[in-house]
Each structure stands twice: as structure tokens, then as C-alpha cells.
Design a protein around this motif. Structure first.
Motif, short mmCIF file in Angstrom:
data_model
loop_
_atom_site.label_atom_id
_atom_site.label_comp_id
_atom_site.label_asym_id
_atom_site.label_seq_id
_atom_site.Cartn_x
_atom_site.Cartn_y
_atom_site.Cartn_z
N ALA A 39 0.83 -1.21 0.00
CA ALA A 39 0.00 0.00 0.00
C ALA A 39 0.87 1.25 0.00
CB ALA A 39 -0.92 -0.01 1.22
N GLY A 40 1.96 1.21 0.74
CA GLY A 40 2.88 2.34 0.75
C GLY A 40 3.47 2.60 -0.62
N ILE A 41 3.81 1.51 -1.31
CA ILE A 41 4.33 1.67 -2.68
C ILE A 41 3.26 2.31 -3.57
CG2 ILE A 41 5.21 0.44 -4.70
CD1 ILE A 41 6.23 -1.72 -2.77
N LEU A 42 2.02 1.89 -3.38
CA LEU A 42 0.92 2.36 -4.21
C LEU A 42 0.66 3.86 -4.02
CD1 LEU A 42 -1.30 1.35 -6.20
CD2 LEU A 42 -2.78 1.08 -4.21
N VAL A 43 0.73 4.34 -2.77
CA VAL A 43 0.44 5.76 -2.51
C VAL A 43 1.72 6.58 -2.43
CG1 VAL A 43 -1.66 5.15 -1.27
CG2 VAL A 43 0.46 5.48 0.02
N GLY A 44 2.84 5.97 -2.74
CA GLY A 44 4.11 6.67 -2.67
C GLY A 44 4.38 7.56 -3.87
N ARG A 275 -2.61 1.76 18.50
CA ARG A 275 -1.29 1.28 18.13
C ARG A 275 -1.32 0.57 16.79
NH1 ARG A 275 0.82 -3.61 21.62
NH2 ARG A 275 -1.09 -4.42 20.68
N ASP A 276 -2.34 -0.26 16.58
CA ASP A 276 -2.42 -1.03 15.34
C ASP A 276 -2.59 -0.11 14.14
OD1 ASP A 276 -2.17 -3.35 16.80
OD2 ASP A 276 -4.33 -3.60 17.04
N ALA A 277 -3.46 0.91 14.28
CA ALA A 277 -3.69 1.82 13.16
C ALA A 277 -2.43 2.60 12.81
CB ALA A 277 -4.83 2.78 13.50
N PHE A 278 -1.75 3.13 13.83
CA PHE A 278 -0.54 3.91 13.56
C PHE A 278 0.62 3.01 13.14
CE2 PHE A 278 -2.76 7.23 15.98
CZ PHE A 278 -2.51 8.31 15.16
N ALA A 279 0.64 1.77 13.63
CA ALA A 279 1.66 0.83 13.17
C ALA A 279 1.48 0.54 11.68
CB ALA A 279 1.60 -0.47 13.98
N VAL A 280 0.22 0.46 11.25
CA VAL A 280 -0.07 0.28 9.83
C VAL A 280 0.52 1.45 9.03
CG1 VAL A 280 -1.91 0.29 8.11
CG2 VAL A 280 -2.09 -1.18 10.11
N LEU A 281 0.32 2.66 9.54
CA LEU A 281 0.86 3.83 8.86
C LEU A 281 2.39 3.82 8.83
CD1 LEU A 281 -1.54 6.62 10.16
CD2 LEU A 281 -1.39 5.74 7.84
N PHE A 282 2.98 3.22 9.85
CA PHE A 282 4.44 3.09 9.85
C PHE A 282 4.90 2.23 8.68
CE2 PHE A 282 8.07 0.41 11.18
CZ PHE A 282 9.05 1.39 11.18
N PHE A 283 4.24 1.09 8.49
CA PHE A 283 4.62 0.22 7.38
C PHE A 283 4.30 0.87 6.03
CE2 PHE A 283 4.10 -2.98 10.80
CZ PHE A 283 5.37 -3.52 10.74
N VAL A 284 3.19 1.62 5.98
CA VAL A 284 2.85 2.34 4.75
C VAL A 284 3.94 3.35 4.42
CG1 VAL A 284 1.23 3.98 3.70
CG2 VAL A 284 0.36 2.00 4.94
N SER A 285 4.41 4.08 5.43
CA SER A 285 5.45 5.09 5.20
C SER A 285 6.74 4.44 4.73
CB SER A 285 5.70 5.89 6.48
OG SER A 285 6.39 5.12 7.45
#
Length: 574
Positions: A39-44, A275-285
């Protein structure tokens, strides 16, 4: 995009892409982390279409790192680590050294500096806590001796990573002053670390549990959640501003303080859903860092890195565990569970980039290696039994023939063969039930939301967990995953919610639930209860029996009618 909407659009776009791709990878029986990275690659910025705001995503990801590290501190138990220290300590140190050395070779072959190569080597030497616990849990290995050893091993890796995060700025920043400058920078970093640790444990250990206890007595779930989030973020920011340390380290220490208190289970279950939501954003970033156009140039380094992660690390761990005379099954379970890299690798790489040490190519290689290793790890782990049998057949024929029973018996030691049960609620029924279970040789684990009751039970030598049984993490902490049965007696918690969560953790769990009214019986049965007992039914049984006896019915007739009434009321087989 309009500047005032940057935050909303970044959150919406990033989480939507993560949800879609995480769901797809989950359905493919892969780790959702793979989906989050994609997902991070997709929105990167390196792919067409919607592009998230990278600086904002990085700040949101920093919150994810803080909450992740706070969660690691919450779950860090010195007692569990001491139980596996004879294998985990030398094993983790040797495996980190081997993987780091191999990573340095990869970095130097790719033309990176010595500093970049060392940071890169350390980054690929540590595994992902998120991935490891998920793989162990999905394979029902988390609560076995092999699972305990793997978790203890990873805790040591986490501690090592925290130390590197503290020392790395001093090592890199003091380079201009030669050896003296480095020594002074490292010494100052260690002095600040000592001050932070002392302040956190001397002051924090008195203030934080007292604050949590005061808020818990209000009975407000929202206030308790808010308090723990304030503690996590406050200690993290305070450690950075007052002691010049990383926010990740401050969050870890804050979690450690809360984890040693009676509020650890409740804090983990109720106060960290964000934590789970922001951890997801960490992997997205992190996924946003991957530039597909650079993969063609960096594939040799990526292939070599994957060889280190998927072969070098597991092989080093395997050899160490076998040399320390642990069974073949345990050795392969530990080795293959470590064959991946994740959040701590990215945290180190992010710090390396901030310090100007890590080149862009190294980051690209790291992200690609993470995606591939996380994808393959569950598949490799599921084949651990075949690997163990093949290895035994090739190299250990005599040893396997002589000690097959002891080698295969490690998953079920004597203390794990006893019946395990979890009792939810310690009211009058739960209290009587717990006493009867103990009198019959069964040591239950009690889940209770009254802190004073939990302390009283612990004082009596009864294992008790403080928290809301409707929360999955509370049930996992109570050992539902390895339990044989769950007895729901609580008058406060919604029984169907508890049962659904418990069955989600352990589908084979036998659930016996108490209902106050007959209308609750079908609801509890639908949730997964195997047997439901209700006070109304017991009254009906008693009244039916007394009436039939008065009318002159025989004992056989009374029993037959009793079973018929029971079947009608419970809708269960007699």
C-alpha cells in the motif's frame, strides 16, 4: 491537494490502501504487513495516482513507532526471559553477530561505506516482533517451549536494537573528533541513558501506577485509555526533550514501567487499539520509500540480502540451538521464525538515513527484502517439521533412533499436559467454581476486572489477570490459546463477546457459559458456547421434580421428564 486537507487525505488514502491490500494478502494466507508495505508503494511518490504527503506520513509513522515500542515494553517480562536465558542469550548474540557480519559483506560489495554497511548489517540481523508472534500464534506454537524460546530470543534482539538506537547518534556524530570524540559522544549517550532509566524507574514507577490506579477507580474506560496514551506519548517526548534520547526508547521504558504493574494486561488490551492503526501507517510510510525503478540496479544486493535473511540467520540460530542440546524440532522452530525482518529493521534504517549514513539504495534493498521475507516466512515455518525430519534422516540417524521420544516430546512437557482452564469472572459462582477446580487438581486462570480481587487472588497463589475479557489480548494473556476450556461466570461482561473472542483465539476451546435468563441461551450458543447453564432452568428443573414426586411419579419418570425439560430449555442434546 489543498494544504488544509493534507492530513485527512494522507490518513484516508494510506489507511484505505492498507485496508484493501492487507485484506487481499490476508486472504492469500500471507502476513497483512506485506499488504501494508505494498500500500505504501501504491500511494508513494514513485507510482502514478494518489500520492500521500510523505512528511505527514512520517510524523504519523513516528507515533506508530512510539506505540509499538510502548507495547514491546508492556510485554517484556524478565521472568520469562530468565527461563530461556541459557539458550536465548548466547543464541541471540551469536546470530546477531553472524548476520551483521554477512550484512557488512553485502554492503561493502555494493560499494557502501563501512558505517552504512554496519548499520545495514545490524538492521537485517533483527527480526520482526509483529511477524514472529503472528506466525507462532497461527501455528499454535506460541505457548510451547519452542515458542517461549523464540520470544525470549527476540526480546534480546529488541533490547540490543534499543541500545543501538541510543548509541548510534553518538558513534556517528562523534566521528569528526576521532576516537576521543567518539568515546565522549558514546559516554555522554550512556550517561543520558542512565539518567533516563533512573528517572523512569525511580519517579515513573511511583507516579505512573499511582496515576493509573486513581483513574481506574473512576470506572471510566475512556479516561483509562487516554491516560495510558498520555503516558506513552509523554514519556517518549520527555525522553527526547529532556535527555536527548530517542522517543522510541522513552516509549519502551514507559511500557516497561506499566508492564511491571497490575495494569499491564488492561493497558495492552484497552489503551492501545490506536497502536495497530498507527503501526499500519508506519509500514505504509516505509513502503513509500521503495522506488521500483531502482530495483533493476539494486537486485544483486537485494538477492544477497535475502540469502542472509532466509538462509544465513536461520542457519546460525539452528547451529547454536543444536549445539546447546535442544531438540531438532525446537531448533527449526526458532530458526525459521527468525527468517524475516520488519519494524525494528526499518526503525534502524530510518535513524541511519536521518544521520546521513544509509544510502537510498540500502533502504530500497531493505524494503524489498522485508516484503519477500515476510511473505515467505509463514510458508517456511509451516515446513519446519519436514526440515527437522530430513535433517535427522541425513545426519542424526542414530541420535534420532535413540532419543526420538525425548526429541518429539518437547511440545508437551509434564506441566503442560494438565488440563488448562480459564474462568471469566470471580463473583459468587466464579469463586465457588475456582475452589472446586483447585480441589480437583485443576489450577485455573481467573480473568477479573476488579483490581483488588486480582491482587487478593495473586496473594493466594492463584493466577489472575486484570482486564476486560472481551478484549482478545486479555484472553491471550490468560492462556486461552493453549487452554482446554473456558468457564464464563461473569455477571458484568457480555458473554457472547467473550466467547466469540475466545473461539477466535482457540477454535477447539470447550466453553461452558452461565446465563441469567433463558433468552440469553441461544445468543451464547450462537457465539460458540458448548454448554449453557441458566438460573431460570435450574429453578424449572427443581420445580418440575418436586411436583412430579408429589404426584407419585417414579424416579425413572422424574429423570426422564427432567431430561426432556432440560432439552427444551437448553436446546441442547440431553
Amino acid at each position: 491537494m489543498p494544504h488544509e486537507l493534507d492530513l485527512i487525505l494522507t490518513l484516508t488514502g494510506g489507511l484505505t490502501a492498507a485496508l484493501a491490500l492487507g485484506f487481499i494478502t490476508q486472504r492469500m494466507r500471507l502476513s497483512p504487513i506485506v499488504g501494508y508495505l505494498l500500500a505504501g508503494i501504491l500511494v508513494g511518490p514513485f507510482t502514478p495516482g494518489f500520492v500521500a504527503d510523505k512528511p505527514l506520513a512520517d510524523q504519523l509513522a513516528e507515533i506508530g513507532v512510539i506505540l509499538l515500542m510502548f507495547g514491546v515494553g508492556l510485554q517484556f517480562h524478565v521472568r520469562e526471559l530468565l527461563a530461556v536465558r541459557k539458550v536465548a542469550v548466547p543464541g541471540a548474540l551469536i546470530q546477531i553477530a553472524v548476520a551483521t557480519a554477512l550484512g557488512v559483506l553485502v554492503g561493502r560489495a555494493a560499494g557502501w561505506s563501512w558505517a552504512a554497511s554496519v548499520v545495514f548489517g545490524i538492521a537485517i540481523s533483527v527480526a520482526s516482533t509483529v511477524v514472529l508472534t503472528r506466525v507462532l500464534s497461527d501455528s499454535h506454537v506460541l505457548h510451547t517451549p519452542a515458542g517461549h524460546l523464540a520470544v525470549g530470543w527476540l526480546v534480546l534482539e529488541d533490547v540490543f536494537t534499543v541500545l543501538v538506537l541510543v548509541l548510534l547518534p553518538g558513534l556517528v556524530g562523534g566521528g569528526d573528533g576521532g576516537a576521543t570524540g567518539i568515546a565522549l559522544s558514546v559516554g555522554l549517550a550512556l550517561l543520558k541513558l542512565a539518567g533516563l532509566v533512573a528517572f523512569t524507574f525511580i519517579v515513573g514507577q511511583r507516579v505512573i501506577p499511582t496515576l493509573l490506579g486513581y483513574v481506574a477507580k473512576t470506572g471510566s474506560r475512556e479516561l483509562f485509555t487516554l491516560t495510558v496514551l498520555v503516558v506513552a506519548l509523554g514519556v517518549a517526548v520527555g525522553s527526547a526533550k529532556l535527555f536527548g534520547s530517542s522517543m522510541a526508547l522513552g516509549a519502551f521504558l514507559g511500557g516497561l514501567v506499566v508492564g511491571q504493574s497490575d495494569f499491564s494486561s488492561r493497558a495492552a488490551s484497552e489503551a492501545l487499539p490506536m497502536r495497530d492503526a498507527f503501526a499500519v501507517l508506519f509500514f505504509v510510510s516505509v513502503g513509500m520509500l521503495l522506488d521500483p525503478s531502482q530495483l533493476a540496479a539494486s537486485w544483486p544486493a537485494a538477492a544477497a540480502t535475502l540469502a542472509v535473511v532466509l538462509i544465513g540467520k536461520p542457519l546460525a540460530a539452528l547451529v547454536v540451538v543444536l549445539l546447546l542440546r535442544r531438540p531438532m524440532q525446537t531448533a527449526f522452530a526458532v530458526a525459521l521464525s527468525l527468517a524475516q525482518i520488519g519494524e525494528f529493521s526499518f526503525i534502524l534504517a530510518t535513524l541511519g538515513r536521518q544521520l546521513g549514513v544509509m544510502p537510498d539504495e540500502a533502504t530500497q534493498v531493505l524494503v524489498l527484502a522485508s516484503i519477500v521475507s515476510i511473505t515467505l516466512n509463514p510458508l517456511l515455518f509451516s515446513a519446519r517439521g519436514r526440515f527437522a525430519r530430513w535433517t535427522s534422516a541425513l545426519f542424526l540417524r542414530r541420535q534420532a533412533a535413540a532419543g526420538a521420544d525425548s526429541a518429539e516430546g518437547e511440545a508437551a512437557p509434564a506441566d503442560e499436559l494438565a488440563h488448562r482452564t480459564v474462568v471469566v469472572g470471580y463473583g459468587p459462582v466464579g469463586r465457588t467454581l475456582t475452589r472446586l477446580l483447585r480441589e480437583n487438581g485443576i489450577e485455573p486462570t481467573v480473568v477479573e476486572l476488579n483490581l483488588d480481587t486480582v491482587k487478593e487472588l495473586q496473594g493466594q497463589g492463584i493466577r489472575a489477570i486484570y482486564g476486560d475479557a472481551t478484549q482478545r489480548e486479555i484472553l491471550e494473556r490468560a492462556g486461552v490459546g493453549a487452554a482446554d476450556s473456558l468457564l464464563f461466570t461473569s455477571a458484568g461482561a457480555p458473554g457472547n463477546g467473550v466467547i466469540e473472542q475466545a473461539k477466535g483465539v482457540n477454535p477447539k476451546l470447550f466453553v461452558l457459559a452461565r446465563a441469567f435468563y433463558l433468552r440469553e441461551v441461544p445468543v451464547l450458543q450462537k457465539a460458540g458456547a458448548d454448554v449453557v447453564v441458566t438460573g431460570e432452568a435450574e429453578v424449572a428443573f427443581s420445580m418440575t421434580e418436586r411436583l412430579l414426586v408429589r404426584l407419585g411419579a417414579t424416579a425413572e419418570q422424574v429423570e426422564r421428564e427432567r431430561e426432556r425439560v432440560r432439552s427444551e430449555l437448553f436446546r441442547l442434546p440431553a
